[in-house]
Motif scaffolding. Sequence first.
Motif, PDB file in Angstrom:
ATOM      1  N   VAL A 409       0.851  -1.189   0.000  1.00 45.87           N
ATOM      2  CA  VAL A 409       0.000   0.000   0.000  1.00 45.87           C
ATOM      3  C   VAL A 409       0.886   1.238   0.000  1.00 45.87           C
ATOM      4  O   VAL A 409       1.564   1.535   0.995  1.00 45.87           O
ATOM      5  CB  VAL A 409      -0.948   0.006   1.213  1.00 45.87           C
ATOM      6  CG1 VAL A 409      -1.910   1.193   1.121  1.00 45.87           C
ATOM      7  CG2 VAL A 409      -1.724  -1.311   1.287  1.00 45.87           C
ATOM      8  N   ARG A 427      -1.087   7.381   4.154  1.00 46.14           N
ATOM      9  CA  ARG A 427      -2.388   6.785   3.854  1.00 46.14           C
ATOM     10  C   ARG A 427      -2.791   5.817   4.961  1.00 46.14           C
ATOM     11  O   ARG A 427      -2.026   4.905   5.288  1.00 46.14           O
ATOM     12  CB  ARG A 427      -2.296   6.035   2.531  1.00 46.14           C
ATOM     13  CG  ARG A 427      -3.574   5.340   2.106  1.00 46.14           C
ATOM     14  CD  ARG A 427      -3.369   4.649   0.768  1.00 46.14           C
ATOM     15  NE  ARG A 427      -4.609   4.129   0.240  1.00 46.14           N
ATOM     16  CZ  ARG A 427      -4.746   3.616  -0.987  1.00 46.14           C
ATOM     17  NH1 ARG A 427      -3.679   3.573  -1.779  1.00 46.14           N
ATOM     18  NH2 ARG A 427      -5.896   3.162  -1.409  1.00 46.14           N
ATOM     19  N   LEU A 429      -4.356   2.614   6.722  1.00 48.71           N
ATOM     20  CA  LEU A 429      -4.485   1.241   6.234  1.00 48.71           C
ATOM     21  C   LEU A 429      -5.783   0.569   6.652  1.00 48.71           C
ATOM     22  O   LEU A 429      -6.099  -0.513   6.148  1.00 48.71           O
ATOM     23  CB  LEU A 429      -3.295   0.409   6.723  1.00 48.71           C
ATOM     24  CG  LEU A 429      -1.932   0.818   6.179  1.00 48.71           C
ATOM     25  CD1 LEU A 429      -0.840  -0.072   6.763  1.00 48.71           C
ATOM     26  CD2 LEU A 429      -1.902   0.764   4.664  1.00 48.71           C
ATOM     27  N   CYS A 432      -7.958  -0.672   3.983  1.00 52.53           N
ATOM     28  CA  CYS A 432      -7.374  -1.819   3.289  1.00 52.53           C
ATOM     29  C   CYS A 432      -7.719  -3.114   4.020  1.00 52.53           C
ATOM     30  O   CYS A 432      -7.898  -4.171   3.397  1.00 52.53           O
ATOM     31  CB  CYS A 432      -5.866  -1.654   3.164  1.00 52.53           C
ATOM     32  SG  CYS A 432      -5.364  -0.139   2.314  1.00 52.53           S
ATOM     33  N   LEU A 467      -9.720   8.809   1.871  1.00 55.76           N
ATOM     34  CA  LEU A 467      -8.797   7.722   2.164  1.00 55.76           C
ATOM     35  C   LEU A 467      -9.168   6.946   3.422  1.00 55.76           C
ATOM     36  O   LEU A 467      -8.646   5.854   3.649  1.00 55.76           O
ATOM     37  CB  LEU A 467      -7.376   8.266   2.287  1.00 55.76           C
ATOM     38  CG  LEU A 467      -6.723   8.721   0.982  1.00 55.76           C
ATOM     39  CD1 LEU A 467      -5.363   9.333   1.242  1.00 55.76           C
ATOM     40  CD2 LEU A 467      -6.611   7.567  -0.015  1.00 55.76           C
ATOM     41  N   TYR A 470     -11.347   4.298   1.491  1.00 57.06           N
ATOM     42  CA  TYR A 470     -11.027   3.931   0.117  1.00 57.06           C
ATOM     43  C   TYR A 470      -9.745   3.131   0.043  1.00 57.06           C
ATOM     44  O   TYR A 470      -8.670   3.629   0.357  1.00 57.06           O
ATOM     45  CB  TYR A 470     -10.881   5.208  -0.717  1.00 57.06           C
ATOM     46  CG  TYR A 470     -10.617   4.997  -2.192  1.00 57.06           C
ATOM     47  CD1 TYR A 470     -11.657   4.691  -3.070  1.00 57.06           C
ATOM     48  CD2 TYR A 470      -9.336   5.113  -2.709  1.00 57.06           C
ATOM     49  CE1 TYR A 470     -11.432   4.523  -4.421  1.00 57.06           C
ATOM     50  CE2 TYR A 470      -9.081   4.936  -4.058  1.00 57.06           C
ATOM     51  CZ  TYR A 470     -10.140   4.643  -4.916  1.00 57.06           C
ATOM     52  OH  TYR A 470      -9.905   4.473  -6.256  1.00 57.06           O
ATOM     53  N   CYS A 471      -9.847   1.858  -0.383  1.00 55.45           N
ATOM     54  CA  CYS A 471      -8.652   1.038  -0.621  1.00 55.45           C
ATOM     55  C   CYS A 471      -9.031  -0.160  -1.490  1.00 55.45           C
ATOM     56  O   CYS A 471      -9.011  -1.307  -1.025  1.00 55.45           O
ATOM     57  CB  CYS A 471      -8.025   0.568   0.702  1.00 55.45           C
ATOM     58  SG  CYS A 471      -6.418  -0.257   0.472  1.00 55.45           S
TER      59      CYS A 471
END
Length: 475
Positions: A409, A427, A429, A432, A467, A470-471
């Motif tokens: 990532v 960013r 995680l 994610c 963010l 969003y992943c």
Amino acid sequence: MPVDPPSNRRRWLRPAALAAAALTAWTAAPATAAPLPPDTARPALCSRTDTLKVPGAEHQQLSCLTELTTAGTVASGHTDPADWAGLTPAGLATPTGVPGIQIDGYFPDSSTTNTNHGWNHDSQFVIRLPDRWNGGLVVSGAPGVREQYANDRAFGDWAVANGYAFAATDKGATSAAFHRDGRTPGDALAEGNHRVTQLTRAARQVVARRYDRPPARTLAMGMSNGGYLVRWQLENHPELYDGGVDWEGTLWRTEGPNLLTFLPPALRHYPAYAAGGAGAEQAHRALTDAGFPAGSEFLWPFHHQYYWDLTQRIYREELDPGFDGATEAGTPFCAPGTPACDADYVYVDRPKEVRKAVAKIALTGRIGKPLITFHGTYDVLLPISRSSDVYAQLVKREGRGHLHRYYRVEAGTHVDSLADAFPGQVRPLVPCHRSAATALERWLDHGVRPPSSRTLKLPSDASPEKLLTYCPLNG
């Protein structure tokens, strides 16, 4: 198994180290959770509680709660925010509307570092059983040397809000003094693997009793040291799990790389880099050669102050206590050339007994169930090129690549709270994890394989707010 009291080789940590421990991702602030309050009665929804006994537990306390997420457990005293402080971004949404049963307790153990609820007893666990169950169970171990509530915000809330039963353990030893536990070097870290296995077996039985059927799906999840535990479980006890999500797991390899190979160069060269002048360029090259990526320099001052020194000293003390003799966990921020200074530590030069200690916890890559790994490219505590990149190659080498997906990532770092400190540069995680968990569900339930392993680029037009959610794994 209960771990014997520490031997006389362990001495007290310096107060400065304990103070620093409160600020790192490997530790949490001193536990302040009060004794558990009386049950919040819900007689219509909370029944048959007298049958819910955790197999092997020495002590347990059951509570019927109107809210199992941190939206309710913070106020009710059924979590400890100090356990998860600093691990998630401030703007992370908290789900609500999850009534159910919580069981807190501990397994037999002889160490006493975990002070939650005034129990002063290690091997503490929490099990949450939502009323609306999806048939699954998520099991986790704490990151770093935190306690059993450390994953509550990062993915415990997500688990129960999505209908999973959730179980977590403190791994059997907590705090910056975790290395005092165990009879021989490596014992305290190895105990964490046993405690996750122990809790998984017990939680599966509790789930079966609560819902009248065993879990249809058992998932291992964890970050950092907890991600390591996921890897170890899928390598050594794949029969207990259907799959796992590994969030920047720690890599332990007998021959390296491991923490003790890349942190000493950081301690040795960062002061010269920070001082500037003639030696700065050479020091910068030494840091990047050790695995700390170019572009992440803005994160180095924080990590030097709060992460690198403490982490090196306490984990080196666990695995190689003889390096500094009678001193416990070295000398904080010692200058290279100081006797027994961790900045001068060279793993390959240490006696074979050190590699024997690391062998107790070493990974092989021989996973037996599907695993999704993700790791930030700006992780400057566990540099990606010295940890998850290596583990992905181990998995392939062992012929298990078909069971693994690995996502690098871009601009992710070790703890998501740094996304608040450096908006637009770091960013988070946590989204994610949500994408990885959803992909794992589809993989297990429908045979839909996740997107191929890849680097997930940082979107050029994404706001810090976007963010947080969003992943996409195909990005």
